[in-house]
Design a protein around this motif. Structure first.
Motif, PDB file in Angstrom:
ATOM      1  N   UNK A   1       6.781 125.135   7.919  1.00 60.85           N
ATOM      2  CA  UNK A   1       5.139 125.430   7.990  1.00 60.85           C
ATOM      3  C   UNK A   1       4.502 124.290   8.692  1.00 60.85           C
ATOM      4  N   UNK A   2       5.000 122.927   8.059  1.00 62.79           N
ATOM      5  CA  UNK A   2       4.019 121.596   8.693  1.00 62.79           C
ATOM      6  C   UNK A   2       4.828 121.730  10.160  1.00 62.79           C
ATOM      7  N   UNK A   3       5.847 121.877  10.609  1.00 63.18           N
ATOM      8  CA  UNK A   3       6.247 121.630  11.890  1.00 63.18           C
ATOM      9  C   UNK A   3       5.599 122.520  13.129  1.00 63.18           C
ATOM     10  N   UNK A   4       5.022 123.508  12.507  1.00 63.34           N
ATOM     11  CA  UNK A   4       4.064 124.429  13.486  1.00 63.34           C
ATOM     12  C   UNK A   4       2.593 124.248  13.223  1.00 63.34           C
ATOM     13  N   UNK A   5       1.993 123.678  12.370  1.00 64.96           N
ATOM     14  CA  UNK A   5       1.021 123.518  11.618  1.00 64.96           C
ATOM     15  C   UNK A   5       0.039 122.724  12.920  1.00 64.96           C
ATOM     16  N   UNK A   6       0.442 122.218  13.708  1.00 57.53           N
ATOM     17  CA  UNK A   6      -0.260 121.563  14.697  1.00 57.53           C
ATOM     18  C   UNK A   6      -0.622 122.547  15.931  1.00 57.53           C
TER      19      UNK A   6
ATOM     20  N   UNK B   1      -2.562 129.242  10.538  1.00 56.76           N
ATOM     21  CA  UNK B   1      -1.594 129.634   9.452  1.00 56.76           C
ATOM     22  C   UNK B   1      -1.739 131.163   9.292  1.00 56.76           C
ATOM     23  N   UNK B   2      -2.896 132.007   9.813  1.00 57.67           N
ATOM     24  CA  UNK B   2      -2.725 133.163   9.658  1.00 57.67           C
ATOM     25  C   UNK B   2      -1.460 133.982  10.399  1.00 57.67           C
ATOM     26  N   UNK B   3      -1.473 133.358  11.535  1.00 56.34           N
ATOM     27  CA  UNK B   3      -0.269 133.898  12.589  1.00 56.34           C
ATOM     28  C   UNK B   3       1.029 133.451  11.874  1.00 56.34           C
ATOM     29  N   UNK B   4       1.178 132.538  11.306  1.00 59.68           N
ATOM     30  CA  UNK B   4       2.629 131.924  10.678  1.00 59.68           C
ATOM     31  C   UNK B   4       2.845 133.144   9.512  1.00 59.68           C
ATOM     32  N   UNK B   5       1.764 133.307   8.612  1.00 67.13           N
ATOM     33  CA  UNK B   5       1.946 134.127   7.501  1.00 67.13           C
ATOM     34  C   UNK B   5       2.102 135.620   8.017  1.00 67.13           C
ATOM     35  N   UNK B   6       1.431 136.136   9.053  1.00 61.90           N
ATOM     36  CA  UNK B   6       1.719 137.476   9.500  1.00 61.90           C
ATOM     37  C   UNK B   6       3.041 137.684  10.109  1.00 61.90           C
TER      38      UNK B   6
END
Length: 316
Positions: A26-31, A35-40
């Motif tokens: 998650x940290x690698x894509x947080x920039x 977060x909603x797209x990651x969770x979806x």
């Protein structure tokens, strides 16, 4: 009972290990993504896996539980917990965010008595405090803890702790796979609702990294980034089931100490993925945490053996 306790502890420890893999992903894509797209994406990948697991475990009809309300409330508490935790990761050093999150066992200990009516012994509390000292030694809390995002990590810990107490309370009738299915559904629905709300409100940017990670608009991910988000789905499926199973099998105030094993994995992933060499304080803290876990396990074994020894003496 002892065998059930051991299985609960092992399930929780394995679940913590599996879930820890999400942090670097998650940290690698947080920039670059919200977060909603990651969770979806994570939830969509996990959905068919959980459907198969529910069918194999208790059958899909079990999803239509009479305790639908409690399952749903717990699922959205978990959604809120993990969302704010990911927001904290976007702003804080990973070690700081993880350390603050490990206040969760203390919240569990504090609430196990009034919520579940479980007895909390001074030995159990002592082992948790030893584990907490180990956490503090490992991460050497610094200025990053004074960022308001630290409150997000602490809030996440409190919500997570309460959700696991709920798992213990409803675990007599609900399987861990059904609870995991509800959690996954809450993540997907919650992510869509939150993203849609900010989109309709026209809020797409923010100054603080945590808020930016929340309100940033969705974009088409690159293949490597998509694979990282999708991997979270496989990790989440296994992790949710194992954690729920752990708290379902054993009393919350007994297994909560073993939540601290998660702090062992953060420096390992840092070394493997980011070439970070563990400090001497990391080693010292790890020894304290492992020692606390072993003391807790030994205490439970003595409790279980005590009635047998007493009965033997009385017979003689």
């Amino acid at each position: 009972m002892q065998n059930r306790m051991v299985r609960g502890i092992l399930s929780l420890c394995l679940g913590v290990l599996v879930f820890s893999l999400q942090d670097p992903l998650v940290k690698a894509v947080s920039s670059g993504y919200p977060v909603t797209e990651v969770m979806a994406i994570r939830s969509i990948v996990a959905l068919p896996i959980l459907i198969v697991l529910v069918q194999a475990d208790v059958g899909l009809r079990a999803i239509l539980s009479k305790r639908f309300g409690l399952l749903t409330i717990r699922a959205f508490i978990q959604f809120t917990s993990y969302t704010v935790y990911y927001l904290a990761i976007a702003a804080l050093p990973l070690a700081d965010a993880v350390a603050l999150y490990f206040m969760a066992p203390l919240f569990i200990m504090a609430l196990a008595g009034p919520y579940l009516g479980e007895h909390v012994s001074w030995r159990t509390l002592a082992t948790v405090l030893i584990g907490l000292v180990g956490v503090i030694v490992m991460v050497r809390p610094g200025a990053g803890l004074f960022d308001w995002a630290a409150l997000l990590s602490l809030g996440s810990a409190a919500l997570y702790g309460f959700s696991q107490l709920m798992a213990r309370k409803i675990g007599d009738t609900e399987s861990s796979t059904v609870m995991a299915f509800y959690q996954n559904g809450a993540y997907l629905i919650g992510a869509a609702v939150v993203a849609g709300t900010f989109h309709l409100a026209g809020i797409t940017h923010a100054i603080h990294p945590s808020v930016e990670f929340l309100v940033r608009p969705w974009i088409l991910p690159t293949l490597p980034d998509f694979l990282k988000m999708a991997a979270c789905g496989f990790v989440a499926s296994a992790g949710m089931i194992l954690l729920s199973q752990g708290y379902r099998l054993a009393p919350a105030n007994r297994v909560a100490t073993f939540e601290y094993t998660g702090i062992l994995w953060s420096p390992l992933w840092g070394f493997l993925f980011f070439a970070e060499v563990p400090r001497s304080t990391t080693v010292i803290g790890a020894v304290l945490i492992i020692g606390a876990g072993l003391l807790a396990l030994n205490s439970e074994r003595r409790k279980s053996a005590a009635p047998v020894l007493t009965a033997t003496r009385e017979t003689a």
